[in-house]
Design an enzyme around this catalytic site. Structure first.
Site, PDB file in Angstrom:
ATOM      1  N   ARG A   1       0.796  -1.217   0.000  1.00 53.36           N
ATOM      2  CA  ARG A   1       0.000   0.000   0.000  1.00 53.36           C
ATOM      3  C   ARG A   1       0.834   1.275   0.000  1.00 53.36           C
ATOM      4  NH1 ARG A   1      -4.753   0.286   4.284  1.00 53.36           N
ATOM      5  NH2 ARG A   1      -5.319  -1.526   3.041  1.00 53.36           N
TER       6      ARG A   1
ATOM      7  N   HIS B   1      -7.904  -4.798  -7.782  1.00 53.27           N
ATOM      8  CA  HIS B   1      -7.706  -4.017  -6.553  1.00 53.27           C
ATOM      9  C   HIS B   1      -9.014  -3.974  -5.760  1.00 53.27           C
ATOM     10  CE1 HIS B   1      -5.049  -1.372  -4.305  1.00 53.27           C
ATOM     11  NE2 HIS B   1      -6.022  -0.487  -4.167  1.00 53.27           N
TER      12      HIS B   1
ATOM     13  N   TYR C   1     -18.121  11.654 -15.120  1.00 50.98           N
ATOM     14  CA  TYR C   1     -18.026  12.816 -16.001  1.00 50.98           C
ATOM     15  C   TYR C   1     -16.685  12.909 -16.738  1.00 50.98           C
ATOM     16  CZ  TYR C   1     -22.102  14.410 -13.360  1.00 50.98           C
ATOM     17  OH  TYR C   1     -23.328  14.506 -12.775  1.00 50.98           O
TER      18      TYR C   1
END
Length: 749
Positions: free
Chosen positions: A37, A83, A127
């Site tokens: 991570r 993931h 968007y």
């Protein structure tokens, strides 16, 4: 069942000490955070989430020259296939890869609102659209040629690369930051051209020192530009040890407006500083009068950064003004360099510049060998097929006969000896026989045989070159050098956006302008209310003038001062606090709570407030009757938390004058003793002023013995006791009852 009976434990449970169980589980969590991570891999400079985003975009065929796809689709594929975390976190990570103000070489090409340098968040993933950028595609060059190892994804249904081939040193070029368990990393971006030059030098001279590599890597190259103000020695130490602190300033210039007027224009701000927050901070400095020489700040930015700073007076030097702003705002920041990375994807280590470059070059050599071996296997397989094709063309009639008349053509082709005419044994392999059977009829022409022989000769030549490459380390480094030079040509300083943006300068620091000398000296009247609200009215108003207060509040004290004064506030907790008079709110309103300006506890009362004067001494006393004399130089506080001077519950602060001290206790006994009996201290409890059986100290004052003692009486009359012989004594004596007519509140004033 009795209380002593121990219930039987299920077979699938085991007992172990709590400390060991917690330790093992926390260690597992820590290792998972470090490796999966927070820390980047030294080879490709990526964390798992970034690597999976790029790989998923490649699987979606989002090449730099392809059409854009919705970011929601990309984030969904990454989450579903590789993931298993939140889509918001994945989208935020992908958006950062597309931000040209965050990444020196963006790996994702975004279309739509992906955030801006003001600190605005990207638009929702539904968007925006994205595809791979050229640098992102270069990181995965050769991925289909077995250049890196693959591992199963989280549910075992797919496979993902453990690391990307990385055609350039992405770790240094784009930098990285992250916080793990017990460790962190913070690597600034660098210029790709310079980093590759350092790699090429390290290939030629494997024993090169970090200091030598710094002849090529000048220092960080931030996407937002700026000026790095550090000397060469500081940079050498940082890159040699992998840790350091680097000062980064905004880039500015002076614009002449004519007639002697000018303004300052900031064109580049430090890396990771939000422009909107920066302007808010500058405006706050003006509003709170902490920067009285700055009149206005305006944001005239369009696509580029343009922050206009107007000085209040043109007499100030622009460099001194900027030096003051560097000190008090984010126009200058410190970037903490911490090159903590994963070596080979497993071992976290704080690396030097050479170690990071060495890890990348070793990785590139592994990639080259794996790609070469993969290509050799492909060539061997193709040569086998070509040899079968050539045999078929040389014996075309027999091949057609076997295929037409044999019940099992494949078995017939395998059983036939195709070298009888030349007295040799030549048999086809199963792969060759299968390829012949799958051959198209249109390929059965004379020209095809020539093409097959030409292809075979070309492959044999390539095979010979690859075998030589795999066997010779020198040839391998020559090939890596060629590849790095090609990448440098594509993304280096000659390419668009490849030139260095951050200037590195060891310019001498300019002393910032003394803000206090720029404050206009004006008289003010400071008013403090009973609830601790403070304000400053212009001019020296009558101290007993009527002033409005909040409901339930009233006057506490008023004093005359000047805007250049430092006001000293003494609290009942024994601490002194410094209040610049120029920072006090104006008198038009009801003021502001003084506790917002200094860290005065709610249970501590304001005892006194007065302008600081150099060389003045003060008598401090506690309710218990202890006290001492302190010099004004020892009470100045540098921070909002104040300065502890008197230990204990403070009672009073009086300016020292005269030659004796008069004290009165709550028992109305008064004592007068010489001032020289009090020690001068910087901090402490002090010494006993007066002895009490019951109660404590009520008041104390400095007097001149020859002038006697005066106090106010009712009706505005003043009474003076000229002879104080009756109350004279040594310090810490009990004293005698106060003279007749002494105020009932036991206060001298």
């Amino acid at each position: 069942m009795s209380d002593d009976t121990i219930p039987e434990q299920p077979e699938n449970l085991s007992a172990e000490p709590l400390s060991r169980a917690i330790g093992e589980r926390y260690l597992t969590y820590a290792l998972s955070t470090i490796m999966n991570r927070a820390l980047p891999d030294a080879r490709d400079g990526l964390k798992p989430v970034h690597r999976r985003i790029l790989f998923a975009m490649r699987e979606l065929r989002l090449a730099p020259n392809s059409a854009f796809r919705k970011s929601a689709k990309i984030a969904g594929d990454v989450m579903g296939n590789y993931h298993p975390h939140g889509d918001a976190a994945i989208y935020d990570a992908m958006a950062r890869l597309a931000q040209d103000f965050a990444m020196r070489y963006p790996l994702v090409d975004g279309q739509g609102n992906f955030g801006n340098i003001d600190g605005d968040s990207p638009a929702a993933s539904r968007y925006t659209e994205a595809r791979l950028a050229e640098p992102g595609s270069a990181l995965m060059e050769g991925l289909s040629e077995d250049s890196v190892a693959f591992r199963p994804n989280y549910d075992g249904t797919l496979s993902e690369p453990e690391v990307l081939p990385a055609a350039f040193p992405n770790l240094l070029c784009n930098g990285a930051s992250g916080i793990a368990v017990g460790m962190a990393t913070n690597i600034p971006p660098h210029n790709l051209h310079e980093v590759i030059d350092a790699c090429l030098h390290l290939i030629k001279s494997p024993d090169a020192r970090d200091d030598t590599l710094l002849n090529f890597v000048q220092g960080p190259d931030f996407p937002t530009g700026g000026v790095l103000v550090e000397d060469a020695e500081t940079l050498r130490n940082a890159y040699r040890t992998g840790r350091g602190s680097l000062r980064l300033r905004a880039r500015w210039q002076q614009e002449d407006l004519g007639r002697g007027t000018w303004q300052i224009v900031v064109t580049e701000i430090p890396y990771q500083v939000q422009k909107s927050r920066l302007i808010e901070r500058l405006a706050e400095l003006i509003q709170t009068k902490k920067m009285p020489i700055l009149a206005d700040v305006r944001d005239e930015s369009a696509e580029d950064v343009r922050i206009v700073l107007e000085p209040k007076t043109r007499s100030v030097d622009p460099a001194q003004l900027m030096a003051a702003l560097f000190k008090s705002s984010d126009l200058e920041i410190r970037f903490g360099l911490n090159m903590n990375v994963l070596i080979d994807g497993r071992v976290p280590k704080v690396c030097s510049l050479k170690e990071v470059l060495r890890a990348f070059l070793d990785h590139r050599r592994d990639v080259l060998l794996r790609r070469s071996n993969f290509r050799l296997d492909k060539i061997a397989a193709r040569l086998e097929v070509l040899e079968g094709y050539i045999v078929a063309f040389l014996n075309l009639d027999r091949v057609i006969e076997i295929i037409r008349h044999h019940d099992d053509p494949k078995a017939g082709l395998l059983a036939e000896n195709w070298g009888q005419e030349v007295g040799a044994e030549i048999f086809l392999t199963e792969v060759q026989a299968e390829a012949i059977l799958n051959m198209r009829l249109r390929a059965l022409r004379k020209l095809e045989e020539m093409e097959l022989r030409a292809e075979r000769d070309k492959l044999l030549e390539e095979q010979e070159g690859l075998n030589a490459l795999v066997a010779d380390e020198g040839l391998q480094w020559n090939r890596i050098t060629e590849e790095l030079r090609e990448v440098r040509g594509n993304f280096g300083k000659s390419a668009e956006g490849g030139a260095r943006r951050t200037e590195i300068s060891a310019a001498a620091d300019i002393e910032p302008v003394d803000i206090e000398t720029m404050i206009e000296r004006e008289p003010i009247t400071v008013i403090v209310s009973q609830m601790g609200w403070i304000r400053a009215m212009k001019g020296h108003q009558p101290l007993d003038a009527e002033v409005k207060f909040r409901d339930g509040d009233g006057p506490f004290m008023a004093l005359h001062a000047e805007t250049t004064d430092k006001l000293m506030l003494f609290g009942s907790n024994g601490r002194f606090y410094t209040l610049p008079a120029s920072n006090l709110p104006g008198g038009r309103g009801l003021g502001e709570p003084v506790r917002l300006m200094v860290d005065l506890p709610n249970d501590a009362a304001i005892i006194d407030l007065f302008p600081w004067r150099e060389g003045v001494k003060y008598l401090l006393a506690s309710k218990a009757g202890d006290g001492f004399v302190v010099n004004s130089a020892d009470i100045l506080a540098q921070t909002k938390s104040g300065k502890q001077v008197l230990n204990g519950d403070a009672l009073l602060c009086r300016e020292v004058s005269g030659d004796h001290v008069a004290t009165v206790g709550e028992n109305r006994k008064m004592l007068v003793f010489p001032l020289i009996e009090l020690p001068e201290m910087g901090r402490g409890k002090g010494v006993r002023l007066q002895k009490f059986k019951d109660g404590g100290l009520s008041d104390a004052i400095c007097i001149t013995l020859a002038d006697g003692l005066s106090w106010q009486m009712g009706g505005g009359k003043t009474r003076t006791e000229p002879d104080l012989t009756e109350w004279l004594g040594k310090r810490a004596s009990a004293g005698r009852m106060a003279p007749r007519g002494f105020p009932r509140d036991n206060k001298f004033n």
